[in-house]
Design an enzyme around this catalytic site. Structure first.
Site, short mmCIF file in Angstrom:
data_model
loop_
_atom_site.label_atom_id
_atom_site.label_comp_id
_atom_site.label_asym_id
_atom_site.label_seq_id
_atom_site.Cartn_x
_atom_site.Cartn_y
_atom_site.Cartn_z
N ILE A 105 -7.02 -0.17 -74.50
CA ILE A 105 -6.34 -1.42 -74.89
C ILE A 105 -4.87 -1.16 -75.21
O ILE A 105 -3.98 -1.90 -74.77
CB ILE A 105 -7.06 -2.08 -76.10
CG1 ILE A 105 -8.45 -2.56 -75.66
CG2 ILE A 105 -6.23 -3.23 -76.67
CD1 ILE A 105 -9.26 -3.23 -76.76
N VAL A 111 -7.89 0.53 -82.18
CA VAL A 111 -8.45 1.86 -82.46
C VAL A 111 -9.95 1.91 -82.14
O VAL A 111 -10.69 2.71 -82.71
CB VAL A 111 -8.20 2.26 -83.93
CG1 VAL A 111 -6.72 2.47 -84.19
CG2 VAL A 111 -8.77 1.23 -84.90
N HIS A 150 -6.45 2.98 -41.07
CA HIS A 150 -5.06 3.44 -41.21
C HIS A 150 -4.12 2.26 -40.96
O HIS A 150 -4.33 1.51 -40.01
CB HIS A 150 -4.77 4.54 -40.19
CG HIS A 150 -3.31 4.95 -40.19
ND1 HIS A 150 -2.77 5.74 -41.18
CD2 HIS A 150 -2.30 4.63 -39.34
CE1 HIS A 150 -1.48 5.92 -40.94
NE2 HIS A 150 -1.16 5.25 -39.84
P1 FAD Z 1 -19.51 -9.45 -75.51
O1 FAD Z 1 -18.70 -9.69 -74.29
O2 FAD Z 1 -18.83 -9.10 -76.76
O3 FAD Z 1 -20.40 -10.77 -75.70
C1 FAD Z 1 -21.24 -10.96 -76.78
C2 FAD Z 1 -21.45 -12.45 -76.99
O4 FAD Z 1 -22.49 -12.63 -77.94
C3 FAD Z 1 -20.23 -13.18 -77.56
O5 FAD Z 1 -20.02 -14.37 -76.88
C4 FAD Z 1 -20.63 -13.44 -79.01
O6 FAD Z 1 -20.02 -14.61 -79.55
C5 FAD Z 1 -22.13 -13.64 -78.87
N1 FAD Z 1 -22.89 -13.40 -80.10
C6 FAD Z 1 -22.85 -12.34 -80.92
N2 FAD Z 1 -23.76 -12.46 -81.91
C7 FAD Z 1 -24.41 -13.62 -81.69
C8 FAD Z 1 -25.46 -14.31 -82.35
N3 FAD Z 1 -26.09 -13.76 -83.40
N4 FAD Z 1 -25.86 -15.50 -81.87
C9 FAD Z 1 -25.26 -16.05 -80.78
N5 FAD Z 1 -24.27 -15.44 -80.11
C10 FAD Z 1 -23.86 -14.24 -80.54
N6 FAD Z 1 -14.38 -3.87 -69.94
C11 FAD Z 1 -14.32 -3.61 -68.62
O7 FAD Z 1 -15.31 -3.18 -68.04
N7 FAD Z 1 -13.16 -3.83 -67.91
C12 FAD Z 1 -12.04 -4.30 -68.50
O8 FAD Z 1 -11.03 -4.47 -67.83
C13 FAD Z 1 -12.08 -4.57 -69.89
N8 FAD Z 1 -10.98 -5.05 -70.52
C14 FAD Z 1 -11.04 -5.33 -71.85
C15 FAD Z 1 -9.91 -5.80 -72.48
C16 FAD Z 1 -9.93 -6.11 -73.83
C17 FAD Z 1 -8.68 -6.62 -74.49
C18 FAD Z 1 -11.14 -5.96 -74.56
C19 FAD Z 1 -11.21 -6.33 -76.01
C20 FAD Z 1 -12.29 -5.49 -73.94
C21 FAD Z 1 -12.25 -5.16 -72.59
N9 FAD Z 1 -13.37 -4.64 -71.92
C22 FAD Z 1 -13.29 -4.34 -70.58
C23 FAD Z 1 -14.65 -4.42 -72.62
C24 FAD Z 1 -15.62 -5.59 -72.33
O9 FAD Z 1 -15.02 -6.79 -72.73
C25 FAD Z 1 -16.93 -5.37 -73.06
O10 FAD Z 1 -17.46 -4.10 -72.72
C26 FAD Z 1 -17.94 -6.45 -72.67
O11 FAD Z 1 -17.45 -7.72 -72.97
C27 FAD Z 1 -19.28 -6.21 -73.37
O12 FAD Z 1 -20.15 -7.23 -73.02
P2 FAD Z 1 -21.33 -7.73 -73.98
O13 FAD Z 1 -22.00 -8.84 -73.25
O14 FAD Z 1 -22.12 -6.57 -74.43
O15 FAD Z 1 -20.60 -8.29 -75.27
P1 NAD Z 2 -10.37 3.35 -77.31
O1 NAD Z 2 -11.51 4.09 -77.88
O2 NAD Z 2 -10.17 3.34 -75.84
O3 NAD Z 2 -9.00 3.89 -77.94
C1 NAD Z 2 -8.74 3.94 -79.31
C2 NAD Z 2 -7.66 4.97 -79.56
O4 NAD Z 2 -7.23 4.83 -80.89
C3 NAD Z 2 -8.16 6.39 -79.37
O5 NAD Z 2 -7.28 7.09 -78.52
C4 NAD Z 2 -8.17 6.95 -80.80
O6 NAD Z 2 -7.89 8.34 -80.85
C5 NAD Z 2 -7.06 6.14 -81.44
N1 NAD Z 2 -7.16 6.02 -82.90
C6 NAD Z 2 -8.27 5.79 -83.64
N2 NAD Z 2 -7.95 5.68 -84.95
C7 NAD Z 2 -6.61 5.86 -85.05
C8 NAD Z 2 -5.68 5.86 -86.13
N3 NAD Z 2 -6.09 5.65 -87.39
N4 NAD Z 2 -4.36 6.07 -85.87
C9 NAD Z 2 -3.95 6.27 -84.59
N5 NAD Z 2 -4.80 6.27 -83.52
C10 NAD Z 2 -6.10 6.06 -83.74
O7 NAD Z 2 -10.51 1.87 -77.90
P2 NAD Z 2 -9.72 0.54 -77.55
O8 NAD Z 2 -8.50 0.83 -76.75
O9 NAD Z 2 -9.60 -0.19 -78.83
O10 NAD Z 2 -10.75 -0.22 -76.62
C11 NAD Z 2 -12.05 -0.58 -77.12
C12 NAD Z 2 -13.08 -0.58 -76.05
O11 NAD Z 2 -12.83 -1.62 -75.10
C13 NAD Z 2 -13.10 0.73 -75.29
O12 NAD Z 2 -14.35 1.32 -75.50
C14 NAD Z 2 -12.93 0.38 -73.86
O13 NAD Z 2 -13.93 0.94 -73.07
C15 NAD Z 2 -13.02 -1.15 -73.79
N6 NAD Z 2 -11.93 -1.60 -72.92
C16 NAD Z 2 -12.01 -1.31 -71.59
C17 NAD Z 2 -10.97 -1.67 -70.75
C18 NAD Z 2 -11.07 -1.32 -69.30
O14 NAD Z 2 -12.15 -0.99 -68.85
N7 NAD Z 2 -9.98 -1.40 -68.54
C19 NAD Z 2 -9.85 -2.33 -71.25
C20 NAD Z 2 -9.80 -2.57 -72.61
C21 NAD Z 2 -10.85 -2.22 -73.44
#
Ligand code: FAD
Ligand code: NAD
Length: 475
Positions: A192, A277, A451
């Site tokens: 992120i 983080v 290519h």
């Molecule tokens: P979530 O997407 O978190 O969905 C859970 C849902 O459950 C939510 O709608 C929540 O409101 C609902 N919920 C929770 N508890 C309850 C309850 N008790 N009752 C009813 N509803 C409930 N991953 C990638 O693979 N590629 C990416 O490019 C990527 N980019 C990301 C960028 C950002 C900024 C962030 C934050 C994450 C990104 N991720 C990416 C990670 C990805 O979003 C998550 O891994 C994924 O959304 C997980 O899916 P999930 O269905 O497990 O949970």
């Molecule tokens: P991350 O685990 O990728 O990175 C967190 C970073 O913060 C690590 O490098 C860690 O060493 C550092 N960190 C932790 N505590 C710290 C502190 N106190 N001070 C300074 N640095 C610290 O987590 P994220 O970037 O928050 O993303 C969360 C999750 O969302 C990830 O597991 C990732 O797989 C998923 N995500 C995926 C994508 C994608 O697939 N393109 C994009 C965004 C998020």
């Protein structure tokens, strides 16, 4: 609702909505409960991924990359543009439009597949029993043969830098900025931190990223991480490694950030601070008190390889359980569970989950890093190929980075593929498929690649594994 379901899914993120749709496709009577609320109070399906994660971040990455190209690349093509103006409101509107279309799409898919979609809170009361509390309406108890927990994850909040929704924000807040902060701090140089740091840097912010670990992208192959770090440095992303945050204080003029590095106490003042983080599983009020469902020490619901919990008929998938927090991993677990419930054969190959970071250049990998292969003791060979020698990359003005393939010395099996370069995430799909089929480097060598395409770099890297690259000097 007195009817009994075959499957109730709690959570409609990529894990939950996919599980519910597949369950319905399998002829099961499925319901999906979701409580997601947007900043404006509107309700939508799709969870973190569609509303606040994968999709809006990629929309902003694309817009900001175009701004960067207009500034830095157009002139090289002989295109003169005077006075580029960035309108953040329009950029945000475009992003919101994409999110709305895709989240609306899930609603349509639920309807088409006859999934009963319920908006509100879901709670597991016991095997086969779910308490449903609608956003507006009376609480009720639903019955179902199987329950799939797919409640996802939330950002980790640091006690020394609590989110205030204005100056100190999480990733969702950082996707909603209405103007470009002049000075932006990011805690965490993870996925992120790099993606959102890149967005706002390209749009004009001065970005400083504070990372606790001494190594950049410690989970990636070292050679690829080094290559990526070089590019980010060139782009002006100021990444400070081995820097431990000690305090963040928001005031009227910005956020004062204090951290410790090898040289001692440091201070930095920024206008906005993104804390990225990591994320943690979200199970607040999800599981009734009397249920014997185990959470591990980090809060993940404990499951086996097939996502079964210890409670009969209760399954858990996605970010709520062990493994990488990725949307595609979440969805595939959803499919597997829905198929297993329907009595089909299904399994997940956890060794071939692709990782992609959507920066420029992109970073993508599957399988083991060179360090992991070395550690395993298996003899291996490595082939690399630079995009500098790839015609399509040149034409795209993106001839940076490389492809690296690691194959076993004994039987030539591909053990890992690592890419830093243009469209690395798209290119990786071939490598994932190859590894899924236990392919050898020779299999890719003998596969005809179009290519001029970027995929020829993967082909050449496979040839380089046996020192037979055509468009590079083999060493
Ligand atoms: P979530 O997407 O978190 O969905 C859970 C849902 O459950 C939510 O709608 C929540 O409101 C609902 N919920 C929770 N508890 C309850 C309850 N008790 N009752 C009813 N509803 C409930 N991953 C990638 O693979 N590629 C990416 O490019 C990527 N980019 C990301 C960028 C950002 C900024 C962030 C934050 C994450 C990104 N991720 C990416 C990670 C990805 O979003 C998550 O891994 C994924 O959304 C997980 O899916 P999930 O269905 O497990 O949970
Ligand atoms: P991350 O685990 O990728 O990175 C967190 C970073 O913060 C690590 O490098 C860690 O060493 C550092 N960190 C932790 N505590 C710290 C502190 N106190 N001070 C300074 N640095 C610290 O987590 P994220 O970037 O928050 O993303 C969360 C999750 O969302 C990830 O597991 C990732 O797989 C998923 N995500 C995926 C994508 C994608 O697939 N393109 C994009 C965004 C998020």
């Amino acid at each position: 609702m007195s009817e009994k379901f075959d499957v109730i899914v709690i959570g409609a993120g990529p894990a939950g909505y996919v599980a519910a749709i597949r369950a319905a496709q399998n002829g099961l009577k499925a319901a999906c409960i979701d409580e997601w609320k947007n900043y404006d109070g509107s309700l939508s399906y799709g969870g973190t991924c569609l509303n606040a994660g994968c999709i809006p971040s990629k929309a902003m990455l694309e817009s900001s990359e175009l701004v960067h190209r207009a500034h830095d690349e157009f002139a090289k093509h002989g295109i003169k543009v005077d006075g580029i103006e960035v309108d953040i409101a329009t950029m945000q509107k475009r992003k919101a439009g994409i999110v709305k279309q895709l989240t609306g799409g899930i609603e349509a898919l639920f309807k088409a597949n006859k999934v009963i979609a319920l908006q509100g809170h879901g709670k597991l009361l016991g095997p086969g029993k779910v308490e449903f509390t609608p956003h507006d309406g009376a609480q009720q108890t639903l019955e179902s043969e199987h329950v799939v927990l797919a409640a996802g994850s939330v950002p980790v909040e640091l006690g020394i830098a609590p989110f205030d929704g204005d100056r100190i924000v999480d990733s969702w807040g950082a996707l909603e900025f209405t103007e470009v902060p002049a000075r932006l701090g990011v805690i965490g140089a993870g996925v992120i931190g790099l993606e959102l740091g890149s967005v706002w840097k390209r749009l004009g912010a001065e970005v400083v990223v504070i990372e606790a670990m001494p190594d950049f992208l410690f989970m990636a192959d070292k050679q690829i991480a080094k290559e990526a770090q070089r590019h980010f440095k060139k782009q002006g992303l100021d990444i400070r490694l081995g820097a431990r945050l000690t305090a963040a204080q928001a005031g009227d003029d910005g956020v004062t950030v204090r951290y410790e590095d090898g040289k001692g106490e440091q201070e930095l003042v920024v206008d906005k601070l993104i804390v990225a983080v990591g994320r943690k599983p979200y199970s607040e009020n999800l599981i009734g008190a009397d249920i014997d469902l185990e959470l591990d020490d980090r809060g993940f619901v404990v499951v086996d390889e097939e996502c079964r919990t210890a409670v009969e008929g209760v399954w858990a998938v996605g970010d709520l359980v062990r493994g990488p927090m990725l949307a595609h991993k979440a969805s595939e677990e959803g499919v597997m569970v829905a198929d297993l419930i329907a009595g089909k054969v299904a399994e997940m190959n956890y060794n071939t989950i692709p990782s992609i970071i959507y920066t420029a250049p992109e970073i993508a990998w599957v399988g083991k890093t060179e360090e992991e292969v070395k550690e395993s003791g298996r003899s291996y060979k490595v082939g690399t190929f630079s995009f500098a020698a790839n015609g399509r990359a040149k034409a795209l003005e993106q001839a940076a980075g490389l492809v690296k393939i690691i194959a076993a010395e004994d039987d030539d099996e591909i053990l890992g593929v690592h890419i830093c370069g243009p469209m690395a995430g798209e290119l990786l799909a071939e490598a994932v498929l190859a590894m899924e089929f236990s392919a050898s480097a020779e299999d890719i060598q003998r596969t005809i690649h179009g290519h001029p395409t970027l995929s020829e770099a993967l082909h050449e890297a496979a040839l380089a594994v046996d020192k037979q690259a055509i468009h590079a000097i083999n060493r």
